[in-house]
Design a protein around this motif. Structure first.
Motif, mmCIF file in Angstrom:
data_model
loop_
_atom_site.group_PDB
_atom_site.id
_atom_site.type_symbol
_atom_site.label_atom_id
_atom_site.label_comp_id
_atom_site.label_asym_id
_atom_site.label_seq_id
_atom_site.Cartn_x
_atom_site.Cartn_y
_atom_site.Cartn_z
ATOM 1 N N GLU A 96 -14.440 -63.835 -2.489
ATOM 2 C CA GLU A 96 -13.278 -62.541 -2.625
ATOM 3 C C GLU A 96 -13.690 -61.086 -2.445
ATOM 4 N N ASN A 97 -15.485 -61.385 -2.900
ATOM 5 C CA ASN A 97 -15.817 -60.236 -3.068
ATOM 6 C C ASN A 97 -15.663 -59.069 -2.081
ATOM 7 N N GLU A 100 -13.099 -57.387 -0.960
ATOM 8 C CA GLU A 100 -12.493 -56.451 -1.529
ATOM 9 C C GLU A 100 -13.341 -55.284 -1.032
ATOM 10 N N GLY A 101 -14.534 -55.900 -0.301
ATOM 11 C CA GLY A 101 -15.641 -54.182 0.064
ATOM 12 C C GLY A 101 -16.826 -54.411 0.376
ATOM 13 N N GLU A 102 -16.571 -55.920 -0.978
ATOM 14 C CA GLU A 102 -18.266 -56.191 -0.495
ATOM 15 C C GLU A 102 -19.564 -56.320 0.085
ATOM 16 N N ARG A 170 -9.153 -66.504 -1.111
ATOM 17 C CA ARG A 170 -8.320 -67.319 -2.919
ATOM 18 C C ARG A 170 -9.038 -68.981 -2.858
#
Length: 174
Positions: A96-97, A100-102, A170
């Motif tokens: 999930e991270n 988000e671009g991690e 997710r």
């Protein structure tokens, strides 16, 4: 073997009572072949830590900021703060991270800071569905491991957790 319960963004203070059955199970089933780790939202971490203090169940955090120092990072929590409120483990690199671009570089900094603050790391790796369909799994996972663990010599406090591919980040296991 590890059983990691990532509560994601679920739970409230009264949710802590749901741990009673798990505590009872862990006391009656004296098997040292597995570890139970609960990773509640930050708002419940301290309460979980207190509730599980005299059990063989560990508490983990779901992520952290990469800075080892305190600073002007609104809404962020670093590994030092997490250790101080009772976390023993931390999930880093969750799909999930990553979605988000991690980046692997950021994950590497988080892992180093977590280890420096005596947290055991649950290092998540795995490809996206499109990467899997493009047959990039091996390359993606290799890059995640090599870049995520760059310049980390002692791997004894790192658990590598391979998340299975799913249509949505997710829907992962952890």
């Amino acid at each position: 073997m590890y059983f990691i319960a990532n509560w994601k963004m679920f739970g409230e203070l009264k949710s802590i009572n749901s741990l009673d059955k798990v505590i009872k199970f862990s006391k009656s089933y004296k098997n040292n072949k597995f570890k139970l780790i609960y990773c509640p939202p930050y708002t419940l971490l301290s309460n979980f830590s207190s509730k599980l203090k005299k059990t063989n169940i560990n508490v983990g955090a779901q992520n952290c900021h990469e800075s080892e120092n305190y600073g002007p990072f609104t809404g962020s929590i670093n590994s030092k703060m997490l250790k101080n409120i009772g976390a023993d483990y931390i999930i880093i690199g969750h799909s999930e991270n990553r979605a988000e671009g991690e980046t692997n570089s950021l994950i590497n900094r988080k892992i180093k800071n977590a280890l420096q603050n005596k947290l055991k790391v649950i290092f998540c790796i795995g490809e996206s569905l499109s990467e899997r369909k493009s047959k990039k799994t091996r390359r993606v996972i290799s890059n995640q491991i090599f870049q995520g663990l760059k310049n980390i010599k002692n791997l004894s406090n790192i658990i590598i957790c391979l998340l299975y591919t799913s249509p949505s980040p997710r829907d992962g296991l952890l």
